[in-house]
Design an enzyme around this catalytic site. Structure first.
Site, short mmCIF file in Angstrom:
data_model
loop_
_atom_site.label_atom_id
_atom_site.label_comp_id
_atom_site.label_asym_id
_atom_site.label_seq_id
_atom_site.Cartn_x
_atom_site.Cartn_y
_atom_site.Cartn_z
N HIS A 65 0.85 -1.19 0.00
CA HIS A 65 0.00 0.00 0.00
C HIS A 65 0.89 1.24 0.00
O HIS A 65 1.96 1.26 0.63
CB HIS A 65 -0.93 0.02 1.22
N ASP B 134 1.02 4.06 1.45
CA ASP B 134 1.51 4.71 2.67
C ASP B 134 2.70 3.98 3.30
O ASP B 134 3.30 4.46 4.26
CB ASP B 134 0.37 4.90 3.70
N HIS B 135 3.08 2.82 2.75
CA HIS B 135 4.21 2.06 3.30
C HIS B 135 5.39 1.96 2.34
O HIS B 135 6.45 1.44 2.72
CB HIS B 135 3.76 0.64 3.70
N HIS C 9 -5.00 -8.49 6.07
CA HIS C 9 -5.27 -7.13 5.62
C HIS C 9 -5.89 -7.19 4.22
O HIS C 9 -6.02 -8.26 3.65
CB HIS C 9 -3.94 -6.35 5.65
N HIS D 269 0.05 4.05 13.48
CA HIS D 269 -0.72 3.96 12.22
C HIS D 269 -2.11 4.55 12.43
O HIS D 269 -3.12 3.95 12.08
CB HIS D 269 -0.79 2.49 11.75
ZN LIG Z 1 -1.11 1.45 6.12
ZN LIG Z 2 -2.44 -1.18 4.22
#
Ligand SMILES: [Zn+2]
Ligand SMILES: [Zn+2]
Length: 309
Positions: free
Chosen positions: A64, A66-67, A142, A270
């Protein structure tokens, strides 16, 4: 010998003025391991004075934005700085394609090699080891395949007492045997037990990271008795429906995992931009697990202090 976690970013999907995207650094004896690499991670590394030339291993939980979006920038800067050391990246295979596409697009001829190690999303795997420590990846739950990571020092040899070497005029072989646990038979033929010759080594230290994930009890046996657990806590209980929808955990669920795993200390992070006041999350977690702390950008957690040694 250091064993510390520095939080570089603690926000989830969107950054705020106080919180950058997911990333943190584990320092084990001045070796630096970067874990996740959200956008602008290289700026956070500078801001918090991490010697980022010493990062040779990067671990990415999942793909993802954001990572991962800080990786192309970090790699590009390493190129400009003339980095020579190999850079090892542990991630799902698709990240290798993305990074190759970026390099082609930028026409960057890097002066160092990137070595990819592909993660297995289905089972716990030993993915890295050196003489002092081991790193395991393990599956999380996830909306995209995701792994957590466990960093563990290896069992150390016993330390020989200084006065023992002279007193018994030990040879190199004697010393090696005693450090490995052997007793000593002295010149008079008397057995001296190992415990009188040595002192216990530092207990191996451990750190685990679980992000991003639903409440997922399958991780408990993998991270059992961990010294420091960093578990995502994107939402409060009142927003638990968003947690379910987006496959994230609440602060209370993070605390439940820490409790079941008998972790010594819990970091939650997070955070959703929806959570204006993260002290609500801290209180919810502490009701179950008092040793909970907030992952604020720039905070350093020392595993030795967790253990009270
Ligand atoms: Zn995340
Ligand atoms: Zn994620």
């Amino acid at each position: 010998v250091s064993f510390t976690v520095t939080v570089l970013g603690s926000s989830s999907a969107l950054p705020t003025s106080e919180r950058n995207f997911s990333a943190h650094v584990l320092n084990v004896d001045e070796r630096f391991f970067l874990i996740d690499c959200g956008e602008a991670t290289q700026i956070q590394l500078r801001r918090f004075k991490i010697k980022f030339g010493r990062i040779n291993h990067i671990f990415i939980t999942h793909l993802h934005g954001d990572h991962i979006l800080g990786l192309p920038g970090l790699v590009s800067s390493y190129g400009l700085l003339g980095r020579k050391n190999d850079l090892h990246i542990y991630a799902f295979a698709e990240l290798e394609n993305m990074m190759n596409d970026f390099s082609k697009f930028l026409g960057a001829n890097l002066p160092f090699s990137i070595i990819f190690h592909h993660l297995d999303p289905h089972s716990t795997q030993l993915i890295y080891q050196n003489s002092k420590m081991e790193v395991y990846s393990f599956p999380l739950m996830h909306s995209s395949p995701t792994c957590g990571f466990l960093f563990k020092e290896k069992e150390k040899e016993r330390n020989i007492k200084k006065e023992v070497v002279d007193k018994h005029q030990l040879s190199v072989k004697d010393i090696l045997d005693i450090k490995a646990g052997a007793d000593l038979i002295n010149n008079a033929g008397k057995t001296i037990p190992n415990k009188d010759l040595t002192i216990s080594p530092h207990k191996p230290r451990s750190y685990a990271y679980c992000s991003d994930t639903l409440y997922h009890e399958a991780v408990v046996p993998v991270i059992k008795n961990v010294d420091l657990l960093y578990h995502e806590a994107t939402f409060s209980e009142s927003n638990s429906k968003y947690a379910q929808e987006t496959m994230h955990a609440t602060a209370k669920q993070a605390a439940q995992i820490a409790l079941k795993a008998k972790a010594k200390k819990l970091i939650i992070g997070h955070f959703s931009a929806r959570q204006k006041n993260v002290s609500v999350l801290l209180n919810e977690a502490r009701q179950l697990f008092p040793e909970t702390y907030l992952a604020n950008d720039g905070v350093v957690f020392n595993v030795d202090q967790v253990r009270g040694t």
